[in-house]
Scaffold this active site. Structure first.
Site, short mmCIF file in Angstrom:
data_model
loop_
_atom_site.label_atom_id
_atom_site.label_comp_id
_atom_site.label_asym_id
_atom_site.label_seq_id
_atom_site.Cartn_x
_atom_site.Cartn_y
_atom_site.Cartn_z
N HIS A 109 43.79 42.74 42.37
CA HIS A 109 43.80 41.30 42.60
C HIS A 109 43.16 40.98 43.96
CE1 HIS A 109 45.51 37.16 42.23
NE2 HIS A 109 45.44 37.24 43.56
N GLU A 110 43.68 41.62 45.00
CA GLU A 110 43.14 41.35 46.34
C GLU A 110 41.69 41.84 46.43
OE1 GLU A 110 44.71 39.31 48.06
OE2 GLU A 110 46.61 39.46 46.97
N HIS B 131 39.42 39.12 45.36
CA HIS B 131 39.18 38.18 46.47
C HIS B 131 38.17 38.79 47.45
CE1 HIS B 131 42.18 35.12 45.64
NE2 HIS B 131 43.16 36.00 45.59
N GLU C 45 40.78 32.24 43.42
CA GLU C 45 41.77 32.79 42.49
C GLU C 45 41.10 33.19 41.17
OE1 GLU C 45 44.43 33.36 44.29
OE2 GLU C 45 45.44 34.11 42.53
ZN ZN Z 1 45.13 35.57 44.89
#
Ligand code: ZN
Length: 500
Positions: free
Chosen positions: A264-265, A268, A294
């Site tokens: 997830h990170e 980003h 996101e």
């Molecule tokens: Zn996030």
């Protein structure tokens, strides 16, 4: 010799960005390394640096430079014109709030945070009620100072998702909630629930750590321009185009949660590493919006990292990290495990199927508070009723209900919708990606992510803040925000998984 105003502006913005980056380094250190007793000193250091950056940016000289650049707009290069536009927007927003108001708001937030911590520990909303009421009142005042059309909520939403309005989201989210809550109820009633007993026991941290780094590297995260650390709340941050950090955390009882946090990170971080080099030390070096950010993290975590193709590639590799323990496990079993749907009271534990329902509930309450159609004292009742309606769950107490999130105690109204928008943007993008990269899933099954990353770089990452989220989406999907691709994605994935 007269100074070229664009050079003067770039120089000023460079200093502001340096101060903000230094602030970000200190914040990263606070989460990753700092001993507990450092908190007080760190708070002072952060306050000083933030105030310096704010003063340097809101200096009337910046306004004068922007005015003079406006008159020569036609002679500016596209890069300079974009910089002037974005800076003008930021400058106007930053100077509309008087310093006295900013201080009052910050004071109220730090008080509210303390009260909220206690109220949550004692699961007692009535303790938090006066603070929340003051923050709602101050947020309405903030909206008035910032200016808005339509709902006062728009002025706050704009902070995180410029180009989006409450008027647009209300009917759209209502449709999402109706469709998604039906799907979730069908899944909950299905007899085809996954058997997860093979995941019982504890899983060592060292191999999970090594495996997560391996996956990050495969995704295209440049570890010479980034690093992974551990923190209580996983996050990602950028000090420069060539210094983008991620953090994760591991739970000994879980095999996949830390990895999913890393991916997830990492999503980003890939966005941050993909901005245009010429935008360094300017405010253009950032995501189009939090929702767009996101969309990138959720694209990698949910769409890619929770796909069957991904696990056909990675399960044999993961077996090497846990010798003997996963030999009898199949990619299909992992796929079922990482896509388990479970109705939860807690947002941060929610899966991708139920997640939007948690967000829409919060959005509707926030809008009600800001538009004064919901009284602050009625928040718990509204929360519990919506929880029942959307997820079919009874909320036992405020700690598991309206006191669970930190956001409102920070005065951050308008933030929540960006999470759901990330889901919608990502799946709207996915439909175009699958058309334009027909062998996407075969590539992922071979562990090749380069084509996908190149596509995201070109269509999303490189624009930084030069385009707003709706413009990026329009360029990709050929239309505006649409929730149906997300629903189609959920049905295609969870229908077969739960035998619907
Ligand atoms: Zn996030």
């Amino acid at each position: 010799m007269p100074v070229d105003p664009i050079l003067a502006l770039r120089e000023r913005l460079g200093s502001v960005m340096d101060l903000r980056s230094a602030t970000a380094v200190l914040q990263w250190d606070q989460e990753v390394n700092m001993p507990p007793k450092g908190a007080e000193g760190r708070g002072q250091q952060l306050a000083t640096l933030s105030a310096l950056a704010h003063r340097l940016f809101t200096d009337p000289e910046v306004g004068t430079l922007l005015d003079s650049l406006h008159t020569q707009k036609d002679t500016l290069s596209p890069a300079d014109a974009a910089l002037v536009d974005v800076t003008r927007y930021d400058y106007d927003r930053a100077t509309r709030l008087p310093e006295s108001f900013v201080h009052e708001f910050a004071r109220e937030c730090s008080r509210a945070y303390e009260v909220w911590t206690r109220a949550r520990a004692e699961s007692d909303f009535s303790q938090f009620l006066p603070s929340l009421a003051r923050l709602v009142e101050l947020s309405r005042k903030k909206a008035d100072l910032l200016g808005y059309e339509g709902s006062p909520y728009n002025a706050l939403l704009e902070e995180y998702e410029r180009g989006m309005t409450a008027e647009q989201l209300k009917p759209l989210f209502a449709e999402v909630a109706a469709a998604e809550s039906q799907l979730v109820k069908r899944i909950a009633a299905s007899p085809h629930q996954p058997d997860l007993s093979w995941l019982d026991g504890t899983w060592d941290e060292a191999p999970k750590w090594d495996f997560s780094l391996r996956v990050l590297k495969d995704m295209g995260y440049d570890l010479d321009a980034g690093r992974q650390d551990k923190s209580v709340h996983p996050f990602s941050t950028q000090f420069d185009l060539c210094d983008v950090r991620v953090t994760t955390r591991f739970n000994p009882k879980e095999l996949f949660s830390g990895l999913m946090g890393s991916i997830h990170e990492g999503g980003h971080a890939l966005y941050m590493q993909g901005h245009a080099p010429e935008d360094r030390r300017t405010p253009l070096l950032d995501g189009a919006s939090l929702g767009m950010h996101e969309s990138q993290s959720r694209m990698w975590e949910n769409v890619v990292g929770r796909s069957l193709a991904f696990w056909r590639h990675y399960l044999p590799i993961l077996r090497g990290y846990f010798p003997g323990r996963l030999d009898a496990v199949t990619p299909e079993q992992v796929y079922r495990a990482v896509n388990r749907v479970e109705r939860s009271l807690i947002r941060v534990e929610a899966d991708e199927c139920t997640y939007n329902l948690h967000i829409i509930l919060r959005f509707e309450i926030e809008v009600g508070l800001l538009e004064d159609t919901l009284k602050v004292q009625d928040v718990p009742e509204a929360w519990n009723a919506k929880m029942k309606e959307y997820l079919g769950l009874d909320v036992p107490d405020d700690a598991h209900g309206c006191l669970q999130d930190i956001h409102w105690s920070h005065g951050a109204f308008g933030y929540f919708p960006t999470y759901a928008l990330g889901n919608l943007y990502a799946t709207q993008m996915l439909e175009t990606i699958q058309r334009e990269i027909p062998d996407l899933w075969q590539q992922i099954e071979r562990g090749h992510f380069g084509t996908l990353l190149g596509w995201l770089r070109e269509r999303v990452h490189k624009h930084g803040r030069r385009k707003l989220a709706p413009e990026i989406l329009e360029g990709i999907a050929g239309g505006g925000l649409d929730w149906r691709p997300y629903y189609r994605y959920l049905e295609a994935k969870y229908g077969p998984l739960y035998g619907l």
